[in-house]
Design a protein around this motif. Sequence first.
Motif, PDB file in Angstrom:
ATOM      1  N   HIS A   1       0.822  -1.198   0.000  1.00 42.43           N
ATOM      2  CA  HIS A   1       0.000   0.000   0.000  1.00 42.43           C
ATOM      3  C   HIS A   1       0.858   1.250   0.000  1.00 42.43           C
ATOM      4  N   ASP A   2       2.147   1.061  -0.245  1.00 42.70           N
ATOM      5  CA  ASP A   2       3.016   2.214  -0.341  1.00 42.70           C
ATOM      6  C   ASP A   2       3.167   2.680  -1.789  1.00 42.70           C
ATOM      7  N   ILE A   3       2.178   3.434  -2.215  1.00 43.81           N
ATOM      8  CA  ILE A   3       2.117   3.874  -3.607  1.00 43.81           C
ATOM      9  C   ILE A   3       3.337   4.692  -3.980  1.00 43.81           C
ATOM     10  N   ALA A   4       3.732   5.583  -3.066  1.00 44.41           N
ATOM     11  CA  ALA A   4       4.762   6.558  -3.400  1.00 44.41           C
ATOM     12  C   ALA A   4       6.062   5.872  -3.765  1.00 44.41           C
ATOM     13  N   VAL A   5       6.508   4.964  -2.921  1.00 44.39           N
ATOM     14  CA  VAL A   5       7.794   4.320  -3.171  1.00 44.39           C
ATOM     15  C   VAL A   5       7.701   3.398  -4.382  1.00 44.39           C
ATOM     16  N   VAL A   6       6.648   2.636  -4.448  1.00 39.50           N
ATOM     17  CA  VAL A   6       6.583   1.624  -5.506  1.00 39.50           C
ATOM     18  C   VAL A   6       6.438   2.276  -6.883  1.00 39.50           C
ATOM     19  N   SER A   7       5.754   3.427  -6.948  1.00 40.53           N
ATOM     20  CA  SER A   7       5.440   3.978  -8.267  1.00 40.53           C
ATOM     21  C   SER A   7       6.673   4.495  -8.999  1.00 40.53           C
ATOM     22  N   SER A   8       7.752   4.752  -8.270  1.00 37.69           N
ATOM     23  CA  SER A   8       8.939   5.194  -9.000  1.00 37.69           C
ATOM     24  C   SER A   8       9.765   4.005  -9.514  1.00 37.69           C
ATOM     25  N   HIS A   9       9.357   2.798  -9.218  1.00 40.36           N
ATOM     26  CA  HIS A   9      10.124   1.633  -9.663  1.00 40.36           C
ATOM     27  C   HIS A   9       9.374   0.714 -10.625  1.00 40.36           C
ATOM     28  N   VAL A  10       8.079   0.579 -10.451  1.00 34.25           N
ATOM     29  CA  VAL A  10       7.345  -0.378 -11.291  1.00 34.25           C
ATOM     30  C   VAL A  10       6.960   0.255 -12.629  1.00 34.25           C
ATOM     31  N   GLU A  11       6.653  -0.625 -13.596  1.00 36.08           N
ATOM     32  CA  GLU A  11       6.213  -0.122 -14.907  1.00 36.08           C
ATOM     33  C   GLU A  11       4.710   0.070 -14.933  1.00 36.08           C
ATOM     34  N   LYS A  12       4.026  -0.749 -14.146  1.00 34.13           N
ATOM     35  CA  LYS A  12       2.567  -0.693 -14.162  1.00 34.13           C
ATOM     36  C   LYS A  12       2.057  -0.716 -12.737  1.00 34.13           C
ATOM     37  N   LEU A  13       0.918  -0.054 -12.532  1.00 35.56           N
ATOM     38  CA  LEU A  13       0.226  -0.134 -11.251  1.00 35.56           C
ATOM     39  C   LEU A  13      -1.170  -0.669 -11.513  1.00 35.56           C
ATOM     40  N   ALA A  14      -1.618  -1.569 -10.671  1.00 32.55           N
ATOM     41  CA  ALA A  14      -3.015  -1.990 -10.706  1.00 32.55           C
ATOM     42  C   ALA A  14      -3.625  -1.543  -9.381  1.00 32.55           C
ATOM     43  N   CYS A  15      -4.730  -0.800  -9.450  1.00 30.99           N
ATOM     44  CA  CYS A  15      -5.372  -0.271  -8.234  1.00 30.99           C
ATOM     45  C   CYS A  15      -6.608  -1.087  -7.933  1.00 30.99           C
ATOM     46  N   LEU A  16      -6.588  -1.726  -6.780  1.00 29.66           N
ATOM     47  CA  LEU A  16      -7.673  -2.643  -6.441  1.00 29.66           C
ATOM     48  C   LEU A  16      -8.438  -2.160  -5.223  1.00 29.66           C
ATOM     49  N   ASN A  17      -9.742  -2.157  -5.310  1.00 39.64           N
ATOM     50  CA  ASN A  17     -10.570  -2.056  -4.116  1.00 39.64           C
ATOM     51  C   ASN A  17     -11.815  -2.887  -4.406  1.00 39.64           C
ATOM     52  N   GLN A  18     -11.681  -4.158  -4.222  1.00 44.15           N
ATOM     53  CA  GLN A  18     -12.647  -5.194  -4.623  1.00 44.15           C
ATOM     54  C   GLN A  18     -12.709  -5.330  -6.136  1.00 44.15           C
ATOM     55  N   THR A  19     -12.917  -4.179  -6.794  1.00 42.89           N
ATOM     56  CA  THR A  19     -12.888  -4.210  -8.236  1.00 42.89           C
ATOM     57  C   THR A  19     -11.594  -3.526  -8.680  1.00 42.89           C
ATOM     58  N   LEU A  20     -11.157  -3.802  -9.896  1.00 40.82           N
ATOM     59  CA  LEU A  20      -9.907  -3.223 -10.366  1.00 40.82           C
ATOM     60  C   LEU A  20     -10.212  -1.881 -11.027  1.00 40.82           C
ATOM     61  N   TYR A  21      -9.587  -0.808 -10.496  1.00 37.49           N
ATOM     62  CA  TYR A  21      -9.893   0.519 -11.028  1.00 37.49           C
ATOM     63  C   TYR A  21      -9.111   0.837 -12.276  1.00 37.49           C
ATOM     64  N   ILE A  22      -7.838   0.508 -12.255  1.00 34.90           N
ATOM     65  CA  ILE A  22      -7.029   0.823 -13.435  1.00 34.90           C
ATOM     66  C   ILE A  22      -5.766  -0.030 -13.407  1.00 34.90           C
TER      67      ILE A  22
END
Length: 260
Positions: free
Chosen positions: A201-222
């Motif tokens: 759940h650490d968006i800030a750190v992970v987003s500078s390293h991964v190529e893709k993000l999947a945002c989940l809250n029961q359903t997948l947002y993006i």
Amino acid sequence: MTSSNVISLEDVWVYYNETPALKAVSLDIRDGEFLGLIGPNGSGKTTLIRVILGLVKPDRGRVTVFGSPPDKLGRERRLIGYVPQRNLSDWSFPISVLDVVLMGRYGRIGLFRRPTSVDEEIALKSLEAVQMREYARRHLAQLSGGQQQRVMIARALAAEPRLLLLDEPAAGVDIHGEEQFYGLLKELKEKHGLTIVVVTHDIAVVSSHVEKLACLNQTLYIHASPDEVLTAGTLQKVYGCEVELLAHGRIPHRVVEEHH
Ligand code: ADP
């Protein structure tokens, strides 16, 4: 699915008793992708990982991993490395670092055969990959949280996986350690051509390293690049008012401010 998808989920629903944990989740993860799976607590991230591992069977929908349903994977199961959430109580067990990593070989050598020098060499190389080779003879309990987590990754690597699933791997590690940790994952991905899914759940750190993000809250947002996710207002939808707190000082402010 196309042959370049390592994981494919199509309209996946999971219920615990009557309560839905995953609703209509469709997600394709391509070979060699480095994906951050983010979402608030209780949003279904672990459930999704368990679906991919074949430990939870969806109530509806279709899942394939390496082209097969996960519970019918057979020999290809060993291509999946899994690093579960950190569990301190397990790790006080008096066992050497090398022995922990050798456990990663059991899927290949069988539980009742002794590891050979080849297994040991692979275990040591795995430790080297996470910069922990010099700790091979130490007890796991003597290491810091971040070092223990590296050992767990070495254990997964020792199985020579093509897909690595990590559930909150950097929890309890300080920010500096976390940055290093994700940098290391990226390096491993590039060197070994791994597909990596990391739950956090650490968006800030992970987003500078991964190529893709999947945002989940029961359903997948993006499911998109971190830039697209951060600019699409998706975090607001997923986290609601929590987003300010999560973004505080860690997501580049430029990005956040431009779109408020
Ligand atoms: P996350 O990993 O995002 O925190 P989980 O997948 O662990 O979310 O949980 C999603 C929801 O499903 C939560 O509300 C949780 O309480 C519930 N849940 C998870 N596992 C079980 C289970 N084995 N039995 C019943 N409910 C569960």
